[in-house]
Design a protein around this motif. Structure first.
Motif: not given
Ligand code: SF4
Length: 358
Positions: A57-77
Motif C-alpha cells: 500500500e505504501r508502494g513497496e514492491e514484493f516478489a511472489i515466489l513458489t517452487g516446484r520439485g520436478p519429478s513428475n507431470v504436475m497434478h491439479l493440486g
C-alpha cells in the motif's frame, strides 16, 4: 476419513505446532480483492503477510515466489497453487520467481538422474507458464543450472550449523549430505529476489513446508535482510481421501490424464453420501466429509454456488452421481483449455527463464 487425513486437517493444531499466525479477516480486508482460495479458507495462516500488504500500500514492491520439485507431470493440486500465484502477480503487478528444484528431487531419491528431473522441470515450467504468467515479470530457474543459486547457497551455508538443520528437518546421520545442503539451497531460492533485487519474498506454501520458511527467515535476520513472508495453505485431499501423490495415481488427476482415466478416478472418489439413494434422499449427505465436494469447490464452483450446493447435498436434493458428473465435465473442460494454452506457449518457453541480464 483415514487417520492421517484427520490428523493433517487439524489446522488449529498445526497453527500451534508451526507457530504461525491465523489469517484473520482484518488481514484479508487489506486485500484489493479476494481470490476464491481466500474465500473458501484454503489459505488459513501466514507469516508477515500483513506486513507485505501494508508495504505494498505504501508502494513497496514484493516478489511472489513458489517452487516446484520436478519429478513428475504436475497434478491439479499443483495447478491450484500456481493458478493462485498467477492471480497474485496480476493483482499486485509483482514479479514471480519459480525455482525448479531438480537437486531436491535427486537427493531425496525421487528421480534416477538430474537429467530426468530437468525433463520434468521444462515440462512443468510450460504448464505453469500456461496459467497466465506475465513473461516480462516471471523468472523460472532450475537449481543446478543456475550458477547464482550455487553461489548464494555456498554463502548462506556459513550462516547455519548442522545441528540447526537437523533440528529443523529431523535429518539423521544416515541421511545423505545432499539433503543437508539442499536446506540451504532452498533458502537461496527463497531469498534470491531479496538479495538480487531487494524485494521481500512472499511464499505461498503448504503448511508442512514451513520449516524451510523458518530457516530462511533465520538466515535473513542474520544477514540483516527483510524476512520472507509466507501464506500457508491447507491440503486439498486426494480423490481417495489420502494425500495426493504421484506414487498413488488414483489419488490425483494429472495434467496429462485422458478423459477416460479422469472419469474412472472420479467415479471411485470418496464421497460423504449415504449407502443408498433412498437414504441419501431422506438423510442427505455430508459435504464436509466429501472429497468430490471439496474438489467441486476448489475447481468448478464459485464460492456462492458452492454454499448452495452444500445445502442441496445436506437436504438430499442432489445425488453423488450428479456431483461426480459435474466434477468430471468441469475438469475435462479446464484441462482442455489448459492444453490449448500450453501448446501455444511451446516455442516461447525460454522467455520465462531467468537470464543473466534479468
Ligand atoms: Fe458429496 Fe455430492 Fe454426494 Fe453430497 S451429494 S456427499 S456433495 S458427492
Amino acid at each position: 476419513m483415514n487417520g492421517d487425513l484427520q490428523k493433517s486437517t487439524d489446522y488449529d493444531r498445526l497453527i500451534k505446532v508451526f507457530g504461525v499466525t491465523p489469517l484473520s479477516e482484518e488481514v484479508l480486508n487489506k486485500l484489493p480483492e479476494r481470490h476464491k482460495l481466500f474465500e473458501i479458507g484454503y489459505f488459513f495462516a501466514h507469516r508477515d503477510f500483513d506486513k507485505v500488504l501494508e508495504g505494498w500500500e505504501r508502494g513497496e514492491e514484493f516478489a511472489i515466489l513458489t517452487g516446484r520439485g520436478p519429478s513428475n507431470v504436475m497434478h491439479l493440486g499443483h495447478m491450484l497453487l500456481f493458478d493462485f500465484v498467477a492471480w497474485m502477480q496480476k493483482t499486485f503487478k509483482v514479479p514471480a520467481y519459480i525455482p525448479l528444484s531438480d537437486d531436491e528431487k535427486y537427493v531425496f531419491l525421487k528421480v534416477d538422474s538430474l537429467r530426468e528431473a530437468a525433463f520434468y522441470a521444462y515440462d512443468n515450467a510450460l504448464d505453469i507458464a500456461a496459467l497466465g504468467f506475465d513473461e516480462k515479470k516471471t523468472y523460472f530457474f532450475i537449481s543446478t543450472k543456475t550458477p547464482e543459486i550455487y553461489e548464494m547457497s555456498v554463502e548462506l551455508s556459513t550462516e547455519v550449523t548442522l545441528n540447526e538443520v537437523k533440528a529443523v528437518f529431523g535429518f539423521t546421520d544416515s541421511d545423505n549430505p545432499g539433503k543437508y545442503f539442499y536446506s540451504v539451497v532452498q533458502s537461496a531460492h527463497i531469498l534470491f529476489p531479496t538479495v538480487r533485487k531487494g524485494y521481500r519474498s512472499l511464499v505461498p506454501i503448504a503448511i508442512d513446508q514451513d520449516p524451510y520458511i523458518r530457516l530462511s527467515r533465520d538466515i535473513a535476520e542474520r544477514k540483516k535482510l527483510p524476512k520472507p513472508a509466507a501464506l500457508h495453505s491447507k491440503y486439498l485431499p486426494g480423490l481417495t481421501g489420502e494425500p495426493m501423490s504421484a506414487s498413488k495415481p488414483e489419488t490425483a488427476i494429472f495434467l496429462d490424464d485422458p478423459p477416460k482415466v479422469i472419469k474412472e478416478k472420479i467415479w471411485k472418489a470418496l464421497t460423504g453420501g449415504q449407502p443408498t439413494v433412498k437414504e441419501q434422499r431422506e438423510k442427505g449427505g455430508d459435504p464436509e466429509r466429501c472429497v468430490v465436494f471439496k474438489w467441486l469447490e476448489a475447481f468448478v464452483l464459485d464460492p456462492k454456488e458452492a454454499e448452495e450446493w452444500k445445502g442441496r447435498c445436506r437436504r438430499g436434493e442432489v445425488l453423488c452421481g450428479e456431483c461426480k458428473k459435474k466434477l468430471y465435465e468441469g475438469i475435462v473442460r479446464i484441462l482442455k483449455e489448459h492444453h490449448e494454452r500450453k501448446l501455444k506457449l511451446a516455442d516461447k518457453a525460454d522467455k520465462f527463464f531467468l537470464h543473466p541480464v534479468d
